[in-house]
Write a protein that holds these residues in place. Structure first.
Motif, PDB file in Angstrom:
ATOM      1  N   GLN A  57       0.825  -1.202   0.000  1.00  0.00           N
ATOM      2  CA  GLN A  57       0.000   0.000   0.000  1.00  0.00           C
ATOM      3  C   GLN A  57       0.866   1.262   0.000  1.00  0.00           C
ATOM      4  O   GLN A  57       0.469   2.300  -0.499  1.00  0.00           O
ATOM      5  CB  GLN A  57      -0.916  -0.021   1.220  1.00  0.00           C
ATOM      6  N   THR A  58       2.078   1.166   0.518  1.00  0.00           N
ATOM      7  CA  THR A  58       2.985   2.313   0.609  1.00  0.00           C
ATOM      8  C   THR A  58       3.722   2.605  -0.692  1.00  0.00           C
ATOM      9  O   THR A  58       4.413   3.608  -0.798  1.00  0.00           O
ATOM     10  CB  THR A  58       4.055   2.051   1.678  1.00  0.00           C
ATOM     11  N   GLY A  59       3.607   1.683  -1.685  1.00  0.00           N
ATOM     12  CA  GLY A  59       4.343   1.844  -2.935  1.00  0.00           C
ATOM     13  C   GLY A  59       5.651   1.083  -2.964  1.00  0.00           C
ATOM     14  O   GLY A  59       6.401   1.163  -3.939  1.00  0.00           O
ATOM     15  N   ASP A  60       5.942   0.324  -1.914  1.00  0.00           N
ATOM     16  CA  ASP A  60       7.157  -0.485  -1.852  1.00  0.00           C
ATOM     17  C   ASP A  60       6.928  -1.853  -2.490  1.00  0.00           C
ATOM     18  O   ASP A  60       5.810  -2.371  -2.474  1.00  0.00           O
ATOM     19  CB  ASP A  60       7.604  -0.699  -0.403  1.00  0.00           C
ATOM     20  N   ILE A  61       8.008  -2.434  -3.018  1.00  0.00           N
ATOM     21  CA  ILE A  61       7.986  -3.798  -3.554  1.00  0.00           C
ATOM     22  C   ILE A  61       8.905  -4.650  -2.699  1.00  0.00           C
ATOM     23  O   ILE A  61      10.010  -4.226  -2.335  1.00  0.00           O
ATOM     24  CB  ILE A  61       8.427  -3.832  -5.026  1.00  0.00           C
ATOM     25  N   PHE A  62       8.447  -5.861  -2.380  1.00  0.00           N
ATOM     26  CA  PHE A  62       9.193  -6.782  -1.538  1.00  0.00           C
ATOM     27  C   PHE A  62       9.475  -8.077  -2.294  1.00  0.00           C
ATOM     28  O   PHE A  62       8.612  -8.574  -3.018  1.00  0.00           O
ATOM     29  CB  PHE A  62       8.389  -7.130  -0.281  1.00  0.00           C
ATOM     30  N   LEU A  63      10.658  -8.632  -2.082  1.00  0.00           N
ATOM     31  CA  LEU A  63      11.021  -9.947  -2.613  1.00  0.00           C
ATOM     32  C   LEU A  63      11.201 -10.883  -1.429  1.00  0.00           C
ATOM     33  O   LEU A  63      11.952 -10.584  -0.499  1.00  0.00           O
ATOM     34  CB  LEU A  63      12.315  -9.871  -3.426  1.00  0.00           C
ATOM     35  N   TRP A  64      10.504 -12.012  -1.470  1.00  0.00           N
ATOM     36  CA  TRP A  64      10.502 -12.988  -0.378  1.00  0.00           C
ATOM     37  C   TRP A  64      11.097 -14.307  -0.845  1.00  0.00           C
ATOM     38  O   TRP A  64      10.880 -14.728  -1.968  1.00  0.00           O
ATOM     39  CB  TRP A  64       9.076 -13.243   0.086  1.00  0.00           C
ATOM     40  N   LYS A  65      11.795 -14.965   0.057  1.00  0.00           N
ATOM     41  CA  LYS A  65      12.303 -16.319  -0.202  1.00  0.00           C
ATOM     42  C   LYS A  65      12.032 -17.152   1.041  1.00  0.00           C
ATOM     43  O   LYS A  65      12.533 -16.846   2.117  1.00  0.00           O
ATOM     44  CB  LYS A  65      13.793 -16.300  -0.513  1.00  0.00           C
ATOM     45  N   TRP A 100      14.671  -8.596  -0.063  1.00  0.00           N
ATOM     46  CA  TRP A 100      14.967  -7.334  -0.740  1.00  0.00           C
ATOM     47  C   TRP A 100      13.736  -6.448  -0.694  1.00  0.00           C
ATOM     48  O   TRP A 100      12.613  -6.919  -0.752  1.00  0.00           O
ATOM     49  CB  TRP A 100      15.367  -7.664  -2.179  1.00  0.00           C
ATOM     50  N   GLN A 101      13.959  -5.143  -0.575  1.00  0.00           N
ATOM     51  CA  GLN A 101      12.860  -4.180  -0.564  1.00  0.00           C
ATOM     52  C   GLN A 101      13.257  -2.965  -1.390  1.00  0.00           C
ATOM     53  O   GLN A 101      14.337  -2.408  -1.199  1.00  0.00           O
ATOM     54  CB  GLN A 101      12.541  -3.748   0.867  1.00  0.00           C
ATOM     55  N   PHE A 102      12.397  -2.591  -2.321  1.00  0.00           N
ATOM     56  CA  PHE A 102      12.598  -1.377  -3.101  1.00  0.00           C
ATOM     57  C   PHE A 102      11.590  -0.362  -2.586  1.00  0.00           C
ATOM     58  O   PHE A 102      10.387  -0.500  -2.810  1.00  0.00           O
ATOM     59  CB  PHE A 102      12.400  -1.636  -4.593  1.00  0.00           C
ATOM     60  N   GLU A 103      12.072   0.631  -1.869  1.00  0.00           N
ATOM     61  CA  GLU A 103      11.176   1.620  -1.278  1.00  0.00           C
ATOM     62  C   GLU A 103      10.683   2.615  -2.322  1.00  0.00           C
ATOM     63  O   GLU A 103      11.435   3.055  -3.180  1.00  0.00           O
ATOM     64  CB  GLU A 103      11.884   2.351  -0.141  1.00  0.00           C
ATOM     65  N   GLN A 104       9.399   2.931  -2.233  1.00  0.00           N
ATOM     66  CA  GLN A 104       8.722   3.897  -3.100  1.00  0.00           C
ATOM     67  C   GLN A 104       8.943   3.611  -4.587  1.00  0.00           C
ATOM     68  O   GLN A 104       9.273   4.506  -5.365  1.00  0.00           O
ATOM     69  CB  GLN A 104       9.129   5.311  -2.732  1.00  0.00           C
ATOM     70  N   ALA A 105       8.746   2.360  -4.966  1.00  0.00           N
ATOM     71  CA  ALA A 105       8.772   2.005  -6.384  1.00  0.00           C
ATOM     72  C   ALA A 105       7.655   2.744  -7.118  1.00  0.00           C
ATOM     73  O   ALA A 105       7.784   3.069  -8.293  1.00  0.00           O
ATOM     74  CB  ALA A 105       8.603   0.497  -6.550  1.00  0.00           C
ATOM     75  N   HIS A 106       6.576   3.005  -6.412  1.00  0.00           N
ATOM     76  CA  HIS A 106       5.446   3.784  -6.922  1.00  0.00           C
ATOM     77  C   HIS A 106       5.055   4.808  -5.866  1.00  0.00           C
ATOM     78  O   HIS A 106       5.303   4.622  -4.679  1.00  0.00           O
ATOM     79  CB  HIS A 106       4.248   2.881  -7.234  1.00  0.00           C
TER      80      HIS A 106
END
Length: 126
Positions: free
Chosen positions: A54-62, A68-74
């Motif tokens: 909801q914040t615009g961040d993208i998360f990668l899970w294993k 990994w987290q990309f903050e404010q991708a959107h």
């Protein structure tokens, strides 16, 4: 094989135990991560999961752990995420679709100024 459920301040990774039982494991954000509301999920190769928040961040899970987290991708919520052989696409409320190669942002398609109008006529009968 893993089933992922996500929503308001949760993400769970489900595995099949026995013939017909599911076992849930909460997503582990680690020491740096903050629990967020997840809105969408996609599955690249290698037992990984991508989620849009909801914040615009993208998360990668294993394996249920945040890798990994990309903050404010959107700017604002991410409503769509989909994989392709070399990466993934993400789409947000900001009207942008972002193309990713691996974990690197490559291109942004901006649809924020595009308007879609419906001309479907409605007829009500009583």
């Amino acid at each position: 094989d893993v089933l992922v459920s996500c929503g308001v301040r949760h993400i769970k990774f489900w595995t099949l135990v026995g013939d017909n039982q599911l076992k849930a494991k909460r997503g582990i954000y680690g020491q740096e991560g903050v629990q967020q509301t997840m809105l969408c999920v996609a599955f690249p190769d290698g037992g990984l999961a991508l989620t849009g928040a909801q914040t615009g961040d993208i998360f990668l899970w294993k394996g249920g752990n945040l890798e990994w987290q990309f903050e404010q991708a959107h700017t604002g919520p991410i409503f769509a995420i989909s994989t392709y052989p070399d990466g993934f696409l993400s789409g947000g409320k900001d009207g942008r679709v972002r193309l990713w190669s691996g974990l690197d942002p490559v291109k942004v398609f901006d649809f924020s100024s595009t308007s879609v109008a419906s001309t479907v006529q409605t007829r009500i009968r009583s």
